[in-house]
Design a protein around this motif. Structure first.
Motif, PDB file in Angstrom:
ATOM      1  N   VAL A 179      63.292 -36.302  12.830  1.00 41.49           N
ATOM      2  CA  VAL A 179      63.540 -37.279  13.896  1.00 41.49           C
ATOM      3  C   VAL A 179      64.059 -38.586  13.305  1.00 41.49           C
ATOM      4  O   VAL A 179      65.021 -39.176  13.808  1.00 41.49           O
ATOM      5  N   ALA A 180      63.418 -39.053  12.223  1.00 40.57           N
ATOM      6  CA  ALA A 180      63.807 -40.325  11.613  1.00 40.57           C
ATOM      7  C   ALA A 180      65.240 -40.290  11.098  1.00 40.57           C
ATOM      8  O   ALA A 180      65.960 -41.287  11.155  1.00 40.57           O
ATOM      9  N   ILE A 181      65.671 -39.131  10.603  1.00 40.10           N
ATOM     10  CA  ILE A 181      67.014 -39.010  10.031  1.00 40.10           C
ATOM     11  C   ILE A 181      68.067 -38.794  11.107  1.00 40.10           C
ATOM     12  O   ILE A 181      69.144 -39.396  11.085  1.00 40.10           O
ATOM     13  N   ASN A 182      67.746 -37.941  12.081  1.00 37.06           N
ATOM     14  CA  ASN A 182      68.761 -37.493  13.034  1.00 37.06           C
ATOM     15  C   ASN A 182      68.693 -38.164  14.396  1.00 37.06           C
ATOM     16  O   ASN A 182      69.616 -38.009  15.201  1.00 37.06           O
ATOM     17  N   LEU A 230      58.560 -44.464  16.564  1.00 38.68           N
ATOM     18  CA  LEU A 230      57.223 -43.878  16.464  1.00 38.68           C
ATOM     19  C   LEU A 230      57.116 -42.917  15.282  1.00 38.68           C
ATOM     20  O   LEU A 230      56.094 -42.872  14.597  1.00 38.68           O
ATOM     21  N   ALA A 231      58.178 -42.150  15.056  1.00 41.46           N
ATOM     22  CA  ALA A 231      58.167 -41.223  13.925  1.00 41.46           C
ATOM     23  C   ALA A 231      58.062 -41.986  12.608  1.00 41.46           C
ATOM     24  O   ALA A 231      57.272 -41.630  11.724  1.00 41.46           O
ATOM     25  N   ARG A 232      58.842 -43.046  12.477  1.00 39.19           N
ATOM     26  CA  ARG A 232      58.807 -43.835  11.245  1.00 39.19           C
ATOM     27  C   ARG A 232      57.462 -44.542  11.079  1.00 39.19           C
ATOM     28  O   ARG A 232      56.950 -44.667   9.963  1.00 39.19           O
ATOM     29  N   LYS A 254      52.381 -44.790   7.964  1.00 35.62           N
ATOM     30  CA  LYS A 254      50.927 -44.763   7.849  1.00 35.62           C
ATOM     31  C   LYS A 254      50.441 -43.552   7.061  1.00 35.62           C
ATOM     32  O   LYS A 254      49.367 -43.584   6.458  1.00 35.62           O
ATOM     33  N   ALA A 255      51.250 -42.494   7.064  1.00 39.78           N
ATOM     34  CA  ALA A 255      50.893 -41.298   6.303  1.00 39.78           C
ATOM     35  C   ALA A 255      51.336 -41.398   4.847  1.00 39.78           C
ATOM     36  O   ALA A 255      51.081 -40.492   4.051  1.00 39.78           O
ATOM     37  N   GLY A 256      52.017 -42.503   4.509  1.00 39.02           N
ATOM     38  CA  GLY A 256      52.514 -42.669   3.147  1.00 39.02           C
ATOM     39  C   GLY A 256      53.656 -41.737   2.822  1.00 39.02           C
ATOM     40  O   GLY A 256      53.863 -41.367   1.665  1.00 39.02           O
ATOM     41  N   ALA A 257      54.420 -41.351   3.851  1.00 40.12           N
ATOM     42  CA  ALA A 257      55.492 -40.369   3.661  1.00 40.12           C
ATOM     43  C   ALA A 257      56.837 -40.893   4.135  1.00 40.12           C
ATOM     44  O   ALA A 257      57.749 -40.118   4.395  1.00 40.12           O
TER      45      ALA A 257
END
Length: 246
Positions: free
Chosen positions: A96-99, A109-111, A116-119
């Motif tokens: 989602v963040a990329i596309n 929201l995805a970012r 928060k997940a450190g990813a």
């Protein structure tokens, strides 16, 4: 962390319930097919009831129909996050963040969840690069893209989660230093490598240590080259090899 995204998704569902007619798709937004729309609606209803396990099944089936649909990937990520399936959630939210459309609520929201997940670092799944404009630069011709589906004996992600490691290596003087690999691709979906210098490449794909594909492909400058990996161009046959789940 999962509650933040789930709450936002619940607001979307609640807003939809108050509207007798769904809003028209945004300009340029892809229109879902009838089966995909039905699966999405069934998944939304299950999410609203808190039945996340069954919602995941519906969303996976919808994503299998239209794997590039960002809204479906976002919905699947939300459902997975509520089951604490971290790695799978990361995969969906990175897509989602990329596309997704920059600045959209889904991307924000995805970012936020990824951060928060450190990813969030790079927000790019292993083996991929940020998409960049395919324009010529002082360093050479426009970059290209290599993508395709991974198909084998009717295996679908909703039934069997079969991970495939796909790697590419440049074979020309201009791209010989290009080495990319992704270990989280799945049968029934596809692979995608972006921002590639044009030229000849060798692509390999494996499951559980067995090499299923090894092919040569030429990536054109400024274009997307499509190469599906199927039984027809595999090194092995369904009779000789059964891919392993997991």
């Amino acid at each position: 962390m999962r509650l933040l995204v789930a709450a936002a998704f619940a607001l979307v569902l609640a807003g939809g319930c108050q509207q007798p007619q769904p809003p028209a798709p945004a300009a340029g937004a892809p229109t879902k097919g009838p089966l995909t729309a039905q699966l999405k609606a069934e998944g939304d209803a299950l999410m609203a009831r808190g039945d996340y396990e069954r919602a995941v099944v519906k969303y996976l089936a919808a994503v299998n129909q239209e794997p590039k649909d960002v809204s479906l990937r976002f919905a699947l990520g939300v459902a997975l996050s509520n089951l604490d399936r971290r790695e799978e959630t990361i995969e969906q939210f990175r897509f989602v963040a990329i596309n997704g459309a920059p600045g959209s609520n889904e991307v924000k929201l995805a970012r936020e969840w990824l951060a928060k997940a450190g990813a969030l670092d790079g927000a790019v799944p292993e083996g991929r690069q940020e998409a960049k404009p395919d324009t010529a630069t002082a360093s050479g011709p426009p970059k290209g893209r290599l993508a395709g589906r991974l198909q084998w004996g009717g295996i679908e992600p909703r039934d069997h989660l079969v991970r495939i490691t796909v790697a590419i290596a440049g074979e020309d003087d201009a791209n010989r230093d290009v080495r990319m690999q992704g270990s989280n691709f799945k049968l029934g979906w596809g692979y995608d490598f972006k921002n590639l210098p044009p030229g000849a490449y060798r692509i390999t794909a494996e499951n559980a240590g067995t090499r299923m594909w090894e092919l040569k492909v030429s990536v054109a400058p400024g274009k997307e080259t499509v190469l599906d990996l199927t039984e027809a161009n595999s090194l092995v046959t369904p009779k000789d090899f059964t891919p392993q789940d997991g």
